[in-house]
Design a protein around this motif. Structure first.
Motif, mmCIF file in Angstrom:
data_model
loop_
_atom_site.group_PDB
_atom_site.id
_atom_site.type_symbol
_atom_site.label_atom_id
_atom_site.label_comp_id
_atom_site.label_asym_id
_atom_site.label_seq_id
_atom_site.Cartn_x
_atom_site.Cartn_y
_atom_site.Cartn_z
ATOM 1 N N ARG A 177 51.450 48.944 49.098
ATOM 2 C CA ARG A 177 52.542 48.759 48.057
ATOM 3 C C ARG A 177 52.368 49.583 46.685
ATOM 4 O O ARG A 177 53.295 50.317 46.274
ATOM 5 C CB ARG A 177 53.019 47.380 47.756
ATOM 6 C CG ARG A 177 53.606 46.615 48.974
ATOM 7 C CD ARG A 177 53.921 45.187 48.487
ATOM 8 N NE ARG A 177 54.814 45.105 47.405
ATOM 9 C CZ ARG A 177 56.117 45.238 47.640
ATOM 10 N NH1 ARG A 177 56.610 45.113 48.788
ATOM 11 N NH2 ARG A 177 57.176 45.211 46.614
ATOM 12 N N LEU A 178 51.134 49.673 46.277
ATOM 13 C CA LEU A 178 50.857 50.258 45.068
ATOM 14 C C LEU A 178 50.901 51.780 45.450
ATOM 15 O O LEU A 178 51.528 52.668 44.591
ATOM 16 C CB LEU A 178 49.327 49.940 44.591
ATOM 17 C CG LEU A 178 48.935 51.143 43.755
ATOM 18 C CD1 LEU A 178 49.682 50.722 42.446
ATOM 19 C CD2 LEU A 178 47.379 50.503 43.174
ATOM 20 N N ALA A 179 50.298 52.208 46.746
ATOM 21 C CA ALA A 179 50.487 53.803 46.962
ATOM 22 C C ALA A 179 51.905 54.200 47.158
ATOM 23 O O ALA A 179 52.117 55.109 46.721
ATOM 24 C CB ALA A 179 49.722 53.952 48.068
ATOM 25 N N LEU A 180 52.722 53.287 47.861
ATOM 26 C CA LEU A 180 54.132 53.893 47.839
ATOM 27 C C LEU A 180 54.892 53.729 46.554
ATOM 28 O O LEU A 180 55.636 54.535 46.196
ATOM 29 C CB LEU A 180 54.930 52.788 48.556
ATOM 30 C CG LEU A 180 54.478 52.616 50.115
ATOM 31 C CD1 LEU A 180 55.218 51.375 51.002
ATOM 32 C CD2 LEU A 180 55.053 54.038 50.826
ATOM 33 N N THR A 181 54.647 52.869 45.529
ATOM 34 C CA THR A 181 55.150 52.885 44.218
ATOM 35 C C THR A 181 54.701 54.072 43.581
ATOM 36 O O THR A 181 55.613 54.837 42.964
ATOM 37 C CB THR A 181 54.822 51.352 43.355
ATOM 38 O OG1 THR A 181 55.285 50.470 44.512
ATOM 39 C CG2 THR A 181 55.415 51.681 42.075
ATOM 40 N N LEU A 182 53.517 54.253 43.659
ATOM 41 C CA LEU A 182 53.084 55.492 42.901
ATOM 42 C C LEU A 182 53.661 56.765 43.524
ATOM 43 O O LEU A 182 53.949 57.771 42.784
ATOM 44 C CB LEU A 182 51.553 55.467 42.988
ATOM 45 C CG LEU A 182 50.956 54.554 42.138
ATOM 46 C CD1 LEU A 182 49.254 54.673 42.629
ATOM 47 C CD2 LEU A 182 50.978 54.631 40.801
ATOM 48 N N ALA A 183 54.067 56.870 44.524
ATOM 49 C CA ALA A 183 54.568 58.018 45.395
ATOM 50 C C ALA A 183 56.030 58.152 44.982
ATOM 51 O O ALA A 183 56.721 59.160 45.275
ATOM 52 C CB ALA A 183 54.541 58.026 46.921
ATOM 53 N N GLY A 206 49.443 59.082 38.815
ATOM 54 C CA GLY A 206 48.809 58.124 39.494
ATOM 55 C C GLY A 206 48.332 58.108 40.778
ATOM 56 O O GLY A 206 47.559 57.435 41.606
ATOM 57 N N PHE A 207 49.136 59.045 41.794
ATOM 58 C CA PHE A 207 49.350 59.180 42.843
ATOM 59 C C PHE A 207 48.064 60.104 43.289
ATOM 60 O O PHE A 207 48.235 61.354 42.918
ATOM 61 C CB PHE A 207 50.632 59.379 43.485
ATOM 62 C CG PHE A 207 50.766 59.438 45.033
ATOM 63 C CD1 PHE A 207 50.629 58.278 45.605
ATOM 64 C CD2 PHE A 207 50.967 60.767 45.731
ATOM 65 C CE1 PHE A 207 50.799 58.353 47.171
ATOM 66 C CE2 PHE A 207 50.824 60.922 47.001
ATOM 67 C CZ PHE A 207 50.933 59.507 47.795
ATOM 68 N N LYS A 208 46.853 59.718 43.939
ATOM 69 C CA LYS A 208 46.096 60.380 43.962
ATOM 70 C C LYS A 208 45.711 60.761 45.795
ATOM 71 O O LYS A 208 46.442 60.283 46.524
ATOM 72 C CB LYS A 208 44.697 59.785 43.587
ATOM 73 C CG LYS A 208 44.586 59.424 42.253
ATOM 74 C CD LYS A 208 44.730 60.719 41.420
ATOM 75 C CE LYS A 208 44.887 60.320 39.841
ATOM 76 N NZ LYS A 208 45.074 61.352 38.759
ATOM 77 N N ALA A 209 44.891 61.758 45.918
ATOM 78 C CA ALA A 209 44.377 62.158 47.281
ATOM 79 C C ALA A 209 44.137 60.867 48.297
ATOM 80 O O ALA A 209 44.412 60.902 49.538
ATOM 81 C CB ALA A 209 43.231 63.134 47.435
ATOM 82 N N ALA A 210 43.673 59.821 47.668
ATOM 83 C CA ALA A 210 43.179 58.838 48.474
ATOM 84 C C ALA A 210 44.603 58.080 48.857
ATOM 85 O O ALA A 210 44.421 57.416 49.779
ATOM 86 C CB ALA A 210 42.265 57.607 47.597
ATOM 87 N N HIS A 211 45.585 57.789 47.832
ATOM 88 C CA HIS A 211 46.803 57.179 48.435
ATOM 89 C C HIS A 211 47.381 58.130 49.284
ATOM 90 O O HIS A 211 48.084 57.533 50.372
ATOM 91 C CB HIS A 211 47.668 57.094 47.206
ATOM 92 C CG HIS A 211 46.950 56.357 45.929
ATOM 93 N ND1 HIS A 211 46.739 57.015 44.829
ATOM 94 C CD2 HIS A 211 46.538 55.146 45.846
ATOM 95 C CE1 HIS A 211 46.286 56.145 43.763
ATOM 96 N NE2 HIS A 211 46.080 54.992 44.492
#
Length: 626
Positions: A24-30, A371-376
């Motif tokens: 959810r964090l990755a989706l939100t940052l995207a 805040g969206f990084k390569a790991a996300h």
């Protein structure tokens, strides 16, 4: 697409509560708005207005002409290998049959068509600018001219009987040189057109046996542009331009005058005669004849050339190692096998790759403050691939195919199953082979009988009992290593950065792959750090019958499935829904390969840990996990 019921999560590793929060964090940052259902669809990556696309096309190249004027037969006849074989046969050190087979290959070609041959023409036919381009591409390092020419530059030149300096080049590079010559030979050319032509030179690659081109420009898949029809139009225009450049080269370079005609067209399978030649020569000589010199597309062409040689060596070795796996799986029951050739021709296959990118994901990665990084990107990308793989069977036979008929004599498992031992686990491999034998016309009195080995015996049995073998809708997907099965310790799609590096090491230790090669996948993530955009490449396409009706619609479906994967993630599907286990990876991919072979059924365990697949099966009429 009907809504699927809530997922039944199965956690294989890590803390149970962490995975949903990370996703959810990755989706939100995207940039995905998860607050309300109506805002999810409009903010998803790959939704309407967010998608860009490009494509790469692989073509089959041939040269038509008499054997006394075409490069391939001339190179074979003038080679040290052929001379040594003739001498050894004359002295009795080797069988005369080996030489006779090669001579028969050269003589028995009534069509005068030589697949993947190079062309020959006078150097003086090039314009000044085309010569400059050639000289640039012959540099050992295009970024460092002081390093001088490539060590193998002499192989591209020879003197004709009258002393004329001649060029010999693969057709894949000839196309680029034709464009350069066209640019350089025009007396009055608007600067915009000239600069555009120079830019397009880099889109004609010379890294594989087949000519490859990639999109002249990135296209937007929007309703106004016709969605997938836009990339289909671009591909059609690129194919037309390729044909015009080949016609130009035949005339302007004097290729036709010298008894040759270069051609290129779409064809998914390695040529039959190239397979025949491969049976008569060693692997090193095959690479000398057919591995592209990689003149165009890379600063250090010789390094790329060595890489392509490595790919051929690895795939050839890998096919041999597949025989041992078939024995371990219980498919080969004794030591009577037909060993595959130590040289594999599968790199000569031709397909189309369609890449789609997300403006939203790319912008988030470009913005250091997002805040969206390569790991996300990796976390979401691996899960997208796992979800999408469940739907890839929809493409096979519907939009793309590579039909092929296997004769009865081809039904040795070590030949027919190709690279499947490296792509499926033993359970699914056995089930697939059992159902394929049942489908194929290889039965005698109701009992399937595989070939015995000696060609004369197999030919007699085939004629006596009328055994026709089998028709396969897309044999390219079986005969080529299109994906690699993960190992227990090194999953390829668990969302962890560096996971493919670990897998390559494992596969190298097993003799399946090499650490220097990129991991093969059916649907591959295109990472922003490497490609300059964030998206996915569909590598499962063989031959499209039409551009608009098939390629365009396939691009639409690829976009839909990718967007749907992000929708499922927003609704709670995570990596626990599709655990990273080789048997589960094989379970979902077996459906894809069964479709390629034309098998009407597949089997899924009732207690499968792949809850996502279980949900799909339970909503399919007439289907139930077995």
């Amino acid at each position: 697409m009907p809504e699927l019921p809530s997922p039944r999560h199965r956690t294989t590793s890590g803390e149970p509560g962490q995975e949903p929060a990370r996703l959810r964090l990755a989706l939100t940052l995207a940039g995905v708005c998860l607050e309300r259902p109506e805002t999810i669809a409009t903010s998803l990556p790959f939704s309407v207005g967010d998608v860009t696309a490009g494509a790469e096309s692989e073509l089959q190249a041939v040269v038509a002409g008499d054997r006394r004027q075409v490069d391939l037969p001339l190179i074979i006849e003038q080679s040290n290998y052929f001379a040594n074989m003739m001498k050894r046969a004359a002295s009795g050190e080797t069988s005369r049959r080996a030489v006779a087979d090669l001579e028969r290959f050269l003589a028995d070609n009534s069509s005068n068509v030589w697949e993947n041959s190079w062309v020959r023409f006078p150097l003086k036919r090039l314009s000044t600018y085309a010569r400059q381009v050639l000289e640039q591409d012959l540099l050992a390092d295009k970024q460092n001219p002081a390093a001088g020419q490539r060590a193998d530059s002499a192989r591209f030149f020879f003197h004709a009987a009258d002393g004329t300096v001649m060029l010999r080049l693969p057709i894949s590079y000839l196309i680029k040189l034709a464009l350069a010559d066209l640019i350089g030979s025009q007396q009055i050319l608007p600067d915009l057109i000239r600069q555009t032509g120079i830019r397009l030179l880099g889109h004609y690659l010379n890294d594989n046996t087949s000519p490859e081109t990639f999109s002249f420009n990135v296209v937007s898949l929007t309703p106004r542009n016709g969605m997938g029809a836009a990339i289909a139009r671009e591909t059609a225009i690129r194919f037309l331009m390729t044909q015009l450049l080949i016609l130009y080269a035949n005339q302007a370079f004097g290729i036709t005058e010298h008894g040759q005609q270069a051609m290129a067209y779409f064809a998914p399978h390695p040529p039959v005669r190239q397979k025949e030649l491969n049976d008569h020569i060693p692997d090193s000589f095959y690479r000398e004849l057919f591995m592209s010199p990689c003149l165009s597309g890379w600063d250090k062409g010789e390094d790329k050339f060595r890489y392509m040689q490595l790919c051929h060596q690895v795939l050839s070795r890998s096919q041999l190692n597949a025989v041992a796996k078939l024995k371990d799986a219980g498919i080969i029951l004794n030591n009577l096998v037909v060993l595959p050739n130590v040289s594999n021709v599968s790199l000569a296959n031709n397909g189309t790759h369609i890449s789609i990118g997300s403006r939203r994901l790319t912008a988030a990665l470009q913005d250091s403050g997002s805040g969206f990084k390569a790991a996300h990107e990796k976390l979401l990308g691996d899960l997208t691939i796992k979800i999408s793989e469940h739907f890839l069977p929809l493409f096979v036979g519907s939009y793309t195919a590579a039909p092929f008929r296997l004769a009865y004599s081809d039904f040795h498992p070590e030949k027919a199953l190709g690279f499947l031992p490296h792509e499926l686990d033993y359970t699914h491999l056995r089930m697939l082979w059992r159902r394929w034998r049942k489908k194929a016309d290889i039965s005698i009195f109701g009992q399937s009988v595989t070939p015995f080995g000696p060609p004369a015996v197999d030919s007699f049995i085939s004629r006596a009992f009328g055994l026709k073998g089998d028709f396969v809708p897309d044999y390219r997907l079986v005969d080529y290593l299109v994906c690699l099965l993960s190992t227990d310790r090194s999953p390829a799609l668990n969302g962890q950065p560096g996971n493919t590096d670990l897998l390559r090491r494992d596969l190298a230790d097993m003799g399946v792959f090499d650490e220097q090669m990129s991991v093969y996948l059916l649907y591959k993530q295109r990472e922003y750090a490497k490609m300059g955009f964030s998206g996915f490449e569909g590598r499962h396409y063989s031959l499209f019958q039409t551009f608009q009706g098939d390629m365009g619609r396939a691009a639409d479906l690829q976009t839909l499935i990718t967007a749907l994967a992000y929708k499922y993630m927003a609704e709670g599907v995570d990596h626990r829904s599709i655990p990273d286990d080789p048997s589960l990876e094989s379970e979902r991919r077996q459906i894809f390969f069964a479709t390629a072979i034309g098998l009407p059924t597949f089997f899924v365990r009732k207690d499968t840990a792949n809850s996502f697949l279980h949900r799909i099966i339970t909503r399919t009429r007439g289907g139930a996990p077995q």
